[in-house]
Design a protein around this motif. Structure first.
Motif, PDB file in Angstrom:
ATOM      1  N   ILE A  21      66.589  -9.394 127.907  1.00  0.00           N
ATOM      2  CA  ILE A  21      67.636  -9.634 126.973  1.00  0.00           C
ATOM      3  C   ILE A  21      68.526 -10.482 127.219  1.00  0.00           C
ATOM      4  N   LEU A  22      68.880 -11.507 126.095  1.00  0.00           N
ATOM      5  CA  LEU A  22      69.671 -12.684 126.123  1.00  0.00           C
ATOM      6  C   LEU A  22      70.951 -12.300 125.623  1.00  0.00           C
TER       7      LEU A  22
ATOM      8  N   PRO B 276      68.832 -20.274 124.400  1.00  0.00           N
ATOM      9  CA  PRO B 276      67.876 -19.008 124.346  1.00  0.00           C
ATOM     10  C   PRO B 276      66.526 -19.612 125.304  1.00  0.00           C
ATOM     11  N   VAL B 277      65.947 -20.700 124.897  1.00  0.00           N
ATOM     12  CA  VAL B 277      64.839 -20.883 125.655  1.00  0.00           C
ATOM     13  C   VAL B 277      65.055 -21.036 127.319  1.00  0.00           C
ATOM     14  N   ALA B 278      66.262 -21.692 127.484  1.00  0.00           N
ATOM     15  CA  ALA B 278      66.637 -21.809 128.895  1.00  0.00           C
ATOM     16  C   ALA B 278      66.627 -20.480 129.442  1.00  0.00           C
ATOM     17  N   ALA B 279      67.396 -19.445 128.835  1.00  0.00           N
ATOM     18  CA  ALA B 279      67.575 -18.268 128.961  1.00  0.00           C
ATOM     19  C   ALA B 279      66.368 -17.462 129.309  1.00  0.00           C
TER      20      ALA B 279
ATOM     21  N   LEU C 292      64.605  -9.946 123.627  1.00  0.00           N
ATOM     22  CA  LEU C 292      65.450  -9.389 122.510  1.00  0.00           C
ATOM     23  C   LEU C 292      66.961 -10.100 122.669  1.00  0.00           C
ATOM     24  N   ALA C 293      67.340 -10.505 121.562  1.00  0.00           N
ATOM     25  CA  ALA C 293      68.817 -11.108 121.664  1.00  0.00           C
ATOM     26  C   ALA C 293      69.687  -9.573 122.124  1.00  0.00           C
ATOM     27  N   ALA C 294      70.986  -9.724 122.514  1.00  0.00           N
ATOM     28  CA  ALA C 294      71.697  -8.807 122.877  1.00  0.00           C
ATOM     29  C   ALA C 294      72.617  -8.460 121.576  1.00  0.00           C
TER      30      ALA C 294
ATOM     31  N   HIS D 226      62.767 -14.981 115.913  1.00  0.00           N
ATOM     32  CA  HIS D 226      62.301 -15.306 117.284  1.00  0.00           C
ATOM     33  C   HIS D 226      62.895 -14.777 118.646  1.00  0.00           C
ATOM     34  N   LEU D 227      64.008 -14.173 118.408  1.00  0.00           N
ATOM     35  CA  LEU D 227      64.664 -13.297 119.565  1.00  0.00           C
ATOM     36  C   LEU D 227      64.503 -11.799 119.379  1.00  0.00           C
TER      37      LEU D 227
END
Length: 189
Positions: free
Chosen positions: A6-7, A69-72, A88-90, A124-125
């Protein structure tokens, strides 16, 4: 069996810089909604600053901080071990019904399965990945800081999972947050 990534970082510029994952929607923070949606994961990794949560998770932060996001995804993936990783995005408070659908969408012929809304936009998340495909996509991309997240899926077989209910609708603006609050309030009645 899957791990969830989860980002929960980012600057939330369109929300005036507030701690977006901590925004309350329907009596829970945005982050709590997403973590609850993946409660059956073998491991839940949250990439972002530590926040109080009523769930057991692994915490880490992207390097460099603010690298996107890619670094995360790259740093978080190192804390997972399952063959399937759900990213998933938060800020997806209604994503719970999409979790099993995304996991089922990851059939033998696909490397990733992502949500596609009624207008045809890919999220994409909100993606289920085969771990080896995500690892290879990250390696092919090179430096993850500030890379476009959609580039990860550009060279893999992707299943497009229809999202007519708006499960993958994110909360990037206050209007989005208000709509999510209203939708979750209507569901609770």
């Amino acid at each position: 069996m899957y791990d969830a990534l989860i980002l929960a970082g980012g600057s939330a510029r369109r929300l005036g810089g507030v701690d977006k994952p901590a925004v309350d929607v329907g009596g829970r923070t945005l982050l709590e909604h997403v973590v609850a949606a993946v409660a059956d994961a073998d491991r839940i990794v949250v990439v972002g600053p530590h926040r109080p949560l009523p769930f057991e998770v692994v915490w880490c932060v992207e390097d460099p901080l603010g690298g996107g996001p890619v670094a995360a995804i790259a740093v978080g993936l190192a804390h997972t071990s399952a063959d399937v990783v759900l990213v998933l995005a938060a800020d997806l408070p209604s994503v719970a019904p999409a979790v099993p659908v995304l996991l089922l969408g990851l059939s033998a012929e696909y490397d990733a399965a992502l949500l596609v809304d009624a207008a045809g936009r890919s999220n994409h998340l909100a993606v289920a990945w085969r771990r080896d495909a995500l690892t290879a996509a990250l390696a092919a991309l090179g430096e993850p800081a500030d890379a476009a997240v959609r580039a990860l899926t550009s060279s893999v077989a992707v299943a497009q999972v229809p999202d007519p209910q708006g499960w993958g609708r994110d909360c990037d603006t206050w209007a989005d947050v208000d709509a999510a609050r209203q939708a979750l309030g209507d569901q609770q009645r």
